[in-house]
Design a protein around this motif. Structure first.
Motif, mmCIF file in Angstrom:
data_model
loop_
_atom_site.group_PDB
_atom_site.id
_atom_site.type_symbol
_atom_site.label_atom_id
_atom_site.label_comp_id
_atom_site.label_asym_id
_atom_site.label_seq_id
_atom_site.Cartn_x
_atom_site.Cartn_y
_atom_site.Cartn_z
ATOM 1 N N THR A 1 0.840 -1.202 0.000
ATOM 2 C CA THR A 1 0.000 0.000 0.000
ATOM 3 C C THR A 1 0.876 1.254 0.000
ATOM 4 N N ASN A 2 0.318 2.332 -0.517
ATOM 5 C CA ASN A 2 1.032 3.602 -0.600
ATOM 6 C C ASN A 2 0.009 4.726 -0.432
ATOM 7 N N LEU A 3 0.062 5.413 0.689
ATOM 8 C CA LEU A 3 -0.930 6.452 0.959
ATOM 9 C C LEU A 3 -0.897 7.578 -0.070
ATOM 10 N N ASP A 4 0.266 7.804 -0.663
ATOM 11 C CA ASP A 4 0.377 8.879 -1.655
ATOM 12 C C ASP A 4 -0.267 8.503 -2.987
ATOM 13 N N ALA A 5 -0.571 7.217 -3.192
ATOM 14 C CA ALA A 5 -1.130 6.773 -4.477
ATOM 15 C C ALA A 5 -2.592 6.341 -4.356
ATOM 16 N N SER B 1 -5.119 7.364 -7.130
ATOM 17 C CA SER B 1 -4.378 8.272 -8.009
ATOM 18 C C SER B 1 -4.610 7.899 -9.475
ATOM 19 N N THR C 1 0.147 7.552 -13.712
ATOM 20 C CA THR C 1 1.348 8.393 -13.717
ATOM 21 C C THR C 1 2.510 7.583 -14.268
ATOM 22 N N ASP D 1 4.951 6.554 -12.568
ATOM 23 C CA ASP D 1 5.314 5.545 -11.582
ATOM 24 C C ASP D 1 4.225 4.479 -11.465
ATOM 25 N N ASN D 2 2.980 4.900 -11.381
ATOM 26 C CA ASN D 2 1.832 3.989 -11.357
ATOM 27 C C ASN D 2 1.144 4.078 -12.716
ATOM 28 N N GLY E 1 -4.007 2.476 -2.388
ATOM 29 C CA GLY E 1 -2.738 2.935 -2.922
ATOM 30 C C GLY E 1 -1.913 1.844 -3.567
#
Length: 237
Positions: free
Chosen positions: A21-25, A28, A31, A33-34, A42
């Protein structure tokens, strides 16, 4: 071939851990990166779709092969032994075919519980009756051939006649049935996961991803539903 390559080399193709998991994503958009965005936790959508190919291919191949193989044996045995055995087997098959495939699979999953292996068991069971009925029609013609009569005349046993003479001559039809069920099994696995009775919720299953996205996040992040839906459609077509 493309699906097999993606499934085998998933760790090399995916650019993220599908469970990390990634709270910044969270939710999202795509991008650099993703590539296909991030889901509600995330997690990288692209990586989860890549790993989801393993589940779809595993469930599709194993369930279609196991179900069709059992149906092949039942169909050939029903014709070979004939009489009351054939009548009994066909009535059981009629009873199973009276249930829609998805409803019968849901009923089996409600007893077994949600897991990938239980999905395989459920789909294998539901593919047995249709395969047995199709193979039986081919086996009825084979059973009247002269080489079957000759095998009986020289004293060949029941299993030898079925394994050496009848089953090999049904392989052409058997291969068609297996490939037909393969696409259906992928759809069925996605449908069961979409309904919440298939793969566990944290598993990167295309149906599970589609379910979560379409129910809660379709307005906020519509790409979460679009990409797994496209994966299912492209593979099955």
């Amino acid at each position: 071939v493309g699906l097999i390559i993606v499934a085998i080399f998933a760790p090399l193709i995916a650019n993220h851990d599908p469970y990390r998991t990634n709270l910044d994503a969270v939710n999202s958009s795509p991008t650099s990166d993703n590539w296909l965005g991030g889901d509600q936790l995330g997690r990288d959508v692209f990586s989860r779709i890549v790993y989801g190919a393993r589940i779809s291919l595993y469930v599709g191949i194993v369930s279609s092969f196991v179900g069709s193989t059992i149906g092949l044996i039942i169909g050939v045995a029903s014709v070979h032994f004939g009489g009351r055995f054939d009548i009994l087997v066909q009535r059981v098959i009629d009873a199973m075919m009276a249930f829609p495939i998805l409803i019968l699979a849901i009923a089996i999953m409600s007893v077994l519980g949600a897991s990938v292996n239980n999905v395989i068991i459920a789909l294998s069971v539901v593919y047995v009756p249709s395969t047995a009925r199709v193979i039986r029609s081919q086996a009825m013609a084979i059973n009247e051939m002269d080489y079957i009569l000759a095998a009986r005349a020289v004293g060949a046993g029941n299993w030898r006649i079925m394994l050496r003479h009848m089953i090999p001559n049904t392989f052409a039809l058997y291969i068609v049935v297996v490939t037909f069920h393969l696409g259906g099994a992928i759809i069925a696995e996605a449908a069961l996961s979409f309904l919440g009775v298939g793969s566990p919720i944290d598993t990167p299953s295309w149906g599970g991803m589609l379910s979560t996205a379409s129910r809660q996040y379709v307005n906020l992040a519509p790409w979460l539903a679009v990409f797994p839906g496209l994966a299912i459609a492209i593979v099955v077509f």
